[in-house]
Design a protein around this motif. Structure first.
Motif, PDB file in Angstrom:
ATOM      1  N   VAL A   1       1.243   2.416 -36.228  1.00  0.00           N
ATOM      2  CA  VAL A   1       2.161   1.402 -35.698  1.00  0.00           C
ATOM      3  C   VAL A   1       3.459   1.548 -36.506  1.00  0.00           C
ATOM      4  O   VAL A   1       3.503   2.288 -37.474  1.00  0.00           O
ATOM      5  CB  VAL A   1       1.600  -0.039 -35.855  1.00  0.00           C
TER       6      VAL A   1
ATOM      7  N   GLY B   1       6.250   0.520 -39.231  1.00  0.00           N
ATOM      8  CA  GLY B   1       6.220  -0.185 -40.501  1.00  0.00           C
ATOM      9  C   GLY B   1       7.569  -0.789 -40.831  1.00  0.00           C
ATOM     10  O   GLY B   1       8.607  -0.320 -40.367  1.00  0.00           O
TER      11      GLY B   1
ATOM     12  N   ARG C   1       5.688 -13.624 -43.880  1.00  0.00           N
ATOM     13  CA  ARG C   1       4.344 -13.213 -44.291  1.00  0.00           C
ATOM     14  C   ARG C   1       3.869 -14.094 -45.438  1.00  0.00           C
ATOM     15  O   ARG C   1       4.596 -14.313 -46.399  1.00  0.00           O
ATOM     16  CB  ARG C   1       4.387 -11.760 -44.753  1.00  0.00           C
TER      17      ARG C   1
ATOM     18  N   ASN D   1      -0.680 -11.998 -49.202  1.00  0.00           N
ATOM     19  CA  ASN D   1      -1.132 -10.852 -48.410  1.00  0.00           C
ATOM     20  C   ASN D   1      -0.448  -9.571 -48.906  1.00  0.00           C
ATOM     21  O   ASN D   1       0.725  -9.353 -48.647  1.00  0.00           O
ATOM     22  CB  ASN D   1      -0.815 -11.106 -46.934  1.00  0.00           C
ATOM     23  N   PRO D   2      -1.179  -8.702 -49.638  1.00  0.00           N
ATOM     24  CA  PRO D   2      -0.559  -7.543 -50.278  1.00  0.00           C
ATOM     25  C   PRO D   2      -0.064  -6.484 -49.302  1.00  0.00           C
ATOM     26  O   PRO D   2      -0.454  -6.464 -48.131  1.00  0.00           O
ATOM     27  CB  PRO D   2      -1.694  -6.987 -51.146  1.00  0.00           C
ATOM     28  N   LEU D   3       0.803  -5.586 -49.806  1.00  0.00           N
ATOM     29  CA  LEU D   3       1.426  -4.554 -48.976  1.00  0.00           C
ATOM     30  C   LEU D   3       0.810  -3.184 -49.245  1.00  0.00           C
ATOM     31  O   LEU D   3       0.252  -2.946 -50.317  1.00  0.00           O
ATOM     32  CB  LEU D   3       2.919  -4.470 -49.306  1.00  0.00           C
TER      33      LEU D   3
ATOM     34  N   HIS E   1       3.330   3.583 -49.034  1.00  0.00           N
ATOM     35  CA  HIS E   1       3.257   4.830 -48.277  1.00  0.00           C
ATOM     36  C   HIS E   1       3.843   5.969 -49.112  1.00  0.00           C
ATOM     37  O   HIS E   1       4.953   5.838 -49.641  1.00  0.00           O
ATOM     38  CB  HIS E   1       4.022   4.690 -46.963  1.00  0.00           C
TER      39      HIS E   1
ATOM     40  N   THR F   1      -5.927   4.142 -45.182  1.00  0.00           N
ATOM     41  CA  THR F   1      -5.369   3.472 -46.364  1.00  0.00           C
ATOM     42  C   THR F   1      -6.480   3.327 -47.383  1.00  0.00           C
ATOM     43  O   THR F   1      -7.570   2.854 -47.050  1.00  0.00           O
ATOM     44  CB  THR F   1      -4.815   2.093 -45.978  1.00  0.00           C
TER      45      THR F   1
ATOM     46  N   ILE G   1      -7.733   1.912 -51.213  1.00  0.00           N
ATOM     47  CA  ILE G   1      -7.425   0.918 -52.242  1.00  0.00           C
ATOM     48  C   ILE G   1      -7.996   1.350 -53.587  1.00  0.00           C
ATOM     49  O   ILE G   1      -9.179   1.681 -53.695  1.00  0.00           O
ATOM     50  CB  ILE G   1      -7.953  -0.460 -51.828  1.00  0.00           C
TER      51      ILE G   1
ATOM     52  N   ARG H   1      -1.252   4.644 -48.565  1.00  0.00           N
ATOM     53  CA  ARG H   1      -1.435   5.449 -47.356  1.00  0.00           C
ATOM     54  C   ARG H   1      -0.449   6.612 -47.345  1.00  0.00           C
ATOM     55  O   ARG H   1       0.704   6.444 -47.723  1.00  0.00           O
ATOM     56  CB  ARG H   1      -1.241   4.588 -46.098  1.00  0.00           C
TER      57      ARG H   1
ATOM     58  N   SER I   1      -4.047   1.530 -39.557  1.00  0.00           N
ATOM     59  CA  SER I   1      -4.934   2.416 -40.302  1.00  0.00           C
ATOM     60  C   SER I   1      -6.244   1.728 -40.697  1.00  0.00           C
ATOM     61  O   SER I   1      -6.317   0.507 -40.826  1.00  0.00           O
ATOM     62  CB  SER I   1      -4.222   2.885 -41.574  1.00  0.00           C
TER      63      SER I   1
ATOM     64  N   VAL J   1      -8.621   0.599 -43.440  1.00  0.00           N
ATOM     65  CA  VAL J   1      -8.444   0.248 -44.858  1.00  0.00           C
ATOM     66  C   VAL J   1      -9.798   0.352 -45.555  1.00  0.00           C
ATOM     67  O   VAL J   1     -10.762  -0.318 -45.173  1.00  0.00           O
ATOM     68  CB  VAL J   1      -7.862  -1.178 -45.029  1.00  0.00           C
TER      69      VAL J   1
ATOM     70  N   SER K   1     -10.271  -8.648 -47.465  1.00  0.00           N
ATOM     71  CA  SER K   1      -8.851  -8.323 -47.395  1.00  0.00           C
ATOM     72  C   SER K   1      -8.067  -9.559 -46.959  1.00  0.00           C
ATOM     73  O   SER K   1      -8.351 -10.134 -45.916  1.00  0.00           O
ATOM     74  CB  SER K   1      -8.649  -7.193 -46.393  1.00  0.00           C
ATOM     75  N   PRO K   2      -7.066  -9.971 -47.755  1.00  0.00           N
ATOM     76  CA  PRO K   2      -6.350 -11.212 -47.442  1.00  0.00           C
ATOM     77  C   PRO K   2      -5.791 -11.236 -46.022  1.00  0.00           C
ATOM     78  O   PRO K   2      -5.876 -12.259 -45.330  1.00  0.00           O
ATOM     79  CB  PRO K   2      -5.207 -11.217 -48.462  1.00  0.00           C
ATOM     80  N   GLY K   3      -5.252 -10.075 -45.597  1.00  0.00           N
ATOM     81  CA  GLY K   3      -4.590 -10.030 -44.294  1.00  0.00           C
ATOM     82  C   GLY K   3      -5.537 -10.275 -43.133  1.00  0.00           C
ATOM     83  O   GLY K   3      -5.108 -10.614 -42.033  1.00  0.00           O
ATOM     84  N   GLN K   4      -6.822 -10.088 -43.361  1.00  0.00           N
ATOM     85  CA  GLN K   4      -7.786 -10.182 -42.263  1.00  0.00           C
ATOM     86  C   GLN K   4      -8.187 -11.622 -41.937  1.00  0.00           C
ATOM     87  O   GLN K   4      -8.831 -11.871 -40.928  1.00  0.00           O
ATOM     88  CB  GLN K   4      -9.044  -9.363 -42.585  1.00  0.00           C
TER      89      GLN K   4
HETATM   90  O1  TXA Z   1      -1.365   1.534 -40.133  1.00  0.00           O
HETATM   91  C1  TXA Z   1      -1.041   0.744 -41.014  1.00  0.00           C
HETATM   92  O2  TXA Z   1      -1.774   0.506 -41.983  1.00  0.00           O
HETATM   93  C2  TXA Z   1       0.338   0.078 -40.920  1.00  0.00           C
HETATM   94  C3  TXA Z   1       1.403   1.162 -41.041  1.00  0.00           C
HETATM   95  C4  TXA Z   1       2.799   0.614 -41.086  1.00  0.00           C
HETATM   96  O3  TXA Z   1       1.136   1.928 -42.175  1.00  0.00           O
HETATM   97  N1  TXA Z   1       0.487  -0.928 -41.902  1.00  0.00           N
HETATM   98  C5  TXA Z   1      -0.182  -2.115 -41.861  1.00  0.00           C
HETATM   99  O4  TXA Z   1       0.130  -2.993 -42.890  1.00  0.00           O
HETATM  100  O5  TXA Z   1      -0.962  -2.402 -40.984  1.00  0.00           O
HETATM  101  P1  TXA Z   1      -0.271  -4.535 -42.845  1.00  0.00           P
HETATM  102  O6  TXA Z   1       0.375  -5.114 -44.048  1.00  0.00           O
HETATM  103  O7  TXA Z   1       0.098  -5.108 -41.530  1.00  0.00           O
HETATM  104  O8  TXA Z   1      -1.805  -4.533 -43.070  1.00  0.00           O
HETATM  105  C6  TXA Z   1      -2.338  -4.154 -44.339  1.00  0.00           C
HETATM  106  C7  TXA Z   1      -3.701  -4.707 -44.536  1.00  0.00           C
HETATM  107  C8  TXA Z   1      -3.685  -6.228 -44.645  1.00  0.00           C
HETATM  108  O9  TXA Z   1      -4.842  -6.722 -44.008  1.00  0.00           O
HETATM  109  C9  TXA Z   1      -3.735  -6.457 -46.159  1.00  0.00           C
HETATM  110  O10 TXA Z   1      -4.297  -7.694 -46.501  1.00  0.00           O
HETATM  111  C10 TXA Z   1      -4.589  -5.299 -46.604  1.00  0.00           C
HETATM  112  O11 TXA Z   1      -4.208  -4.213 -45.783  1.00  0.00           O
HETATM  113  N2  TXA Z   1      -4.337  -4.945 -48.020  1.00  0.00           N
HETATM  114  C11 TXA Z   1      -3.207  -4.453 -48.576  1.00  0.00           C
HETATM  115  N3  TXA Z   1      -3.351  -4.288 -49.904  1.00  0.00           N
HETATM  116  C12 TXA Z   1      -4.608  -4.680 -50.206  1.00  0.00           C
HETATM  117  C13 TXA Z   1      -5.365  -4.761 -51.423  1.00  0.00           C
HETATM  118  N4  TXA Z   1      -4.842  -4.390 -52.594  1.00  0.00           N
HETATM  119  N5  TXA Z   1      -6.638  -5.239 -51.346  1.00  0.00           N
HETATM  120  C14 TXA Z   1      -7.177  -5.603 -50.156  1.00  0.00           C
HETATM  121  N6  TXA Z   1      -6.518  -5.557 -48.979  1.00  0.00           N
HETATM  122  C15 TXA Z   1      -5.250  -5.103 -49.002  1.00  0.00           C
END
Ligand code: TXA
Ligand code: MG
Length: 346
Positions: free
Chosen positions: A37, A39, A59, A63-65, A68, A98, A100, A121, A181, A183, A226-229
């Motif tokens: 997707v 970024g 955001r 929620n961590p980033l 790349h 991705t 971790i 990633r 991606s 994770v 994962s926080p974002g989930q």
């Molecule tokens: O395909 C993708 O991964 C895209 C493209 C742009 O690379 N990026 C993406 O990022 O989907 P985002 O931020 O929308 O989703 C990242 C996910 C989130 O659910 C976040 O919580 C998790 O990865 N995440 C990031 N860092 C983390 C960490 N240190 N521990 C656990 N979860 C993590």
């Protein structure tokens, strides 16, 4: 005003890449294509720049980033220890994966949301690769949508969410894969999939036999690691209902007609073989029902198109939850806020 600059993946204009990389080095945000997707990028070693991402996307701060990288060398400075067994996964890089790890001291707090791990990633998209390499810094990038909305898979969808918020969007056409991606958390003893993607559980098991799915992906009542989930996500404006199974198509047909009688504007997401029976509805095709890669490719843009059609209700046909179907249903469940129904045989 947001500048949108078109790039040809097979003949990349380095002048445009330099301009975008300069913005990154100055601490500004640039949206760019990846194979999954689009970024929303910032210099991943610049805390202030990364904070701008949170503001632009609305955001949540916890929620961590993802950082790349453009080659494996970049990885060393960013993570604390790489286990010998993890290295087998590097053959899937560059690609939609991705990983971790425990973070190094270099990583700003805004990237990890205060935690002790960092997500990395190495994307395969050539435009993404040139941008990261030219900026010569890891680029922090979440999906380039306003938080809670479907991830953008083309520049127009990024523009819709980010117009006037960021200085530049690099337009590389449609993202090939269409869902984010996979994770995979390697920071503990057993590798855990936190978010399923193009690389599925079944596929990863061949490479790392002890891999498991985060409990929340097996039992929806468990809080995701994962926080974002845990947030509401991928949500279209209209309420969405998903139906899965042998009887799903007919069930949707009857329900669609009963909504229509009540003067609802009904949107249907179904497969190519349903096109004919839904010709009187706002219908978007997921393609052939045996071709899940096309379904993942069109899913998010279809949800955004439903918004533009201004429908009142979306009825969607889902798929079996294995292989890529598991990754797709992970997104659809969130789009529908859990309203997933099994009709007949699973
Ligand atoms: O395909 C993708 O991964 C895209 C493209 C742009 O690379 N990026 C993406 O990022 O989907 P985002 O931020 O929308 O989703 C990242 C996910 C989130 O659910 C976040 O919580 C998790 O990865 N995440 C990031 N860092 C983390 C960490 N240190 N521990 C656990 N979860 C993590
Ligand atoms: Mg996202």
């Amino acid at each position: 005003k947001t500048e949108v600059l078109e790039l040809d993946r097979n003949n990349i204009d380095e002048k445009i890449i330099k301009k975008a990389a300069s913005l990154i080095n100055e601490g500004e945000l640039v949206a760019f294509p990846t194979e999954t997707v689009y970024g929303l990028g910032a210099d991943g070693l610049n805390d202030k720049a990364c904070q701008k991402i949170f503001k632009a996307k609305h955001r949540p701060a916890d929620n961590p980033l993802i950082l790349h990288i453009s080659d494996l060398e970049m990885l060393e400075k960013l993570v604390d220890d790489i286990k010998e067994t993890d290295k087998a996964l590097f053959k899937l890089w560059p690609g939609p994966l991705t990983l971790i790890f425990k973070k190094s001291k270099l990583i700003p707090d805004s990237v990890t949301a205060g935690g002790d791990t960092v997500a990395i990633r190495y994307p395969s998209d050539k435009i993404a690769n040139r941008l990261i390499a030219t900026a010569n810094t890891p680029i922090a990038a979440p999906s380039a949508n306003i938080s809670g909305r479907p991830s953008p898979t083309n520049a127009a969808d990024v523009f819709f969410d980010m117009d006037s918020t960021i200085p530049m969007i690099l337009d590389g056409g449609e993202s090939n894969i269409g869902i984010e991606s996979t994770v995979l958390d390697l920071s503990e003893d057993v590798p855990v999939i936190l978010r399923p993607g193009f690389y599925t559980f079944e596929f990863l098991k061949e490479i790392i036999p002890d891999v498991r799915l985060d409990d929340s992906l097996v039992d929806a009542s468990v809080r995701p690691k994962s926080p974002g989930q845990k947030y509401k996500h991928y949500a279209p404006k209209a309420k969405m209902k998903v139906f899965v199974g042998q009887g799903a198509k007919d069930y949707i047909y009857n329900l669609a007609n009963s909504y229509k009688e009540k003067s609802y504007r009904v949107g249907i997401l179904g497969f190519e073989d349903s096109k004919e029976i839904f010709k009187d509805f706002n219908f978007i095709s997921f393609g052939d029902r045996n071709d899940l890669s096309t379904m993942s490719h069109v899913l998010f843009s279809a949800l955004r198109q439903m918004d533009r059609m201004d429908v009142d209700i979306i009825l969607a046909e889902g798929v079996k939850e294995n292989h890529l179907g598991k990754s797709i249903m992970n997104r659809m469940k969130k789009s529908a806020a859990g309203d997933v129904n099994y009709i007949g045989d699973k």
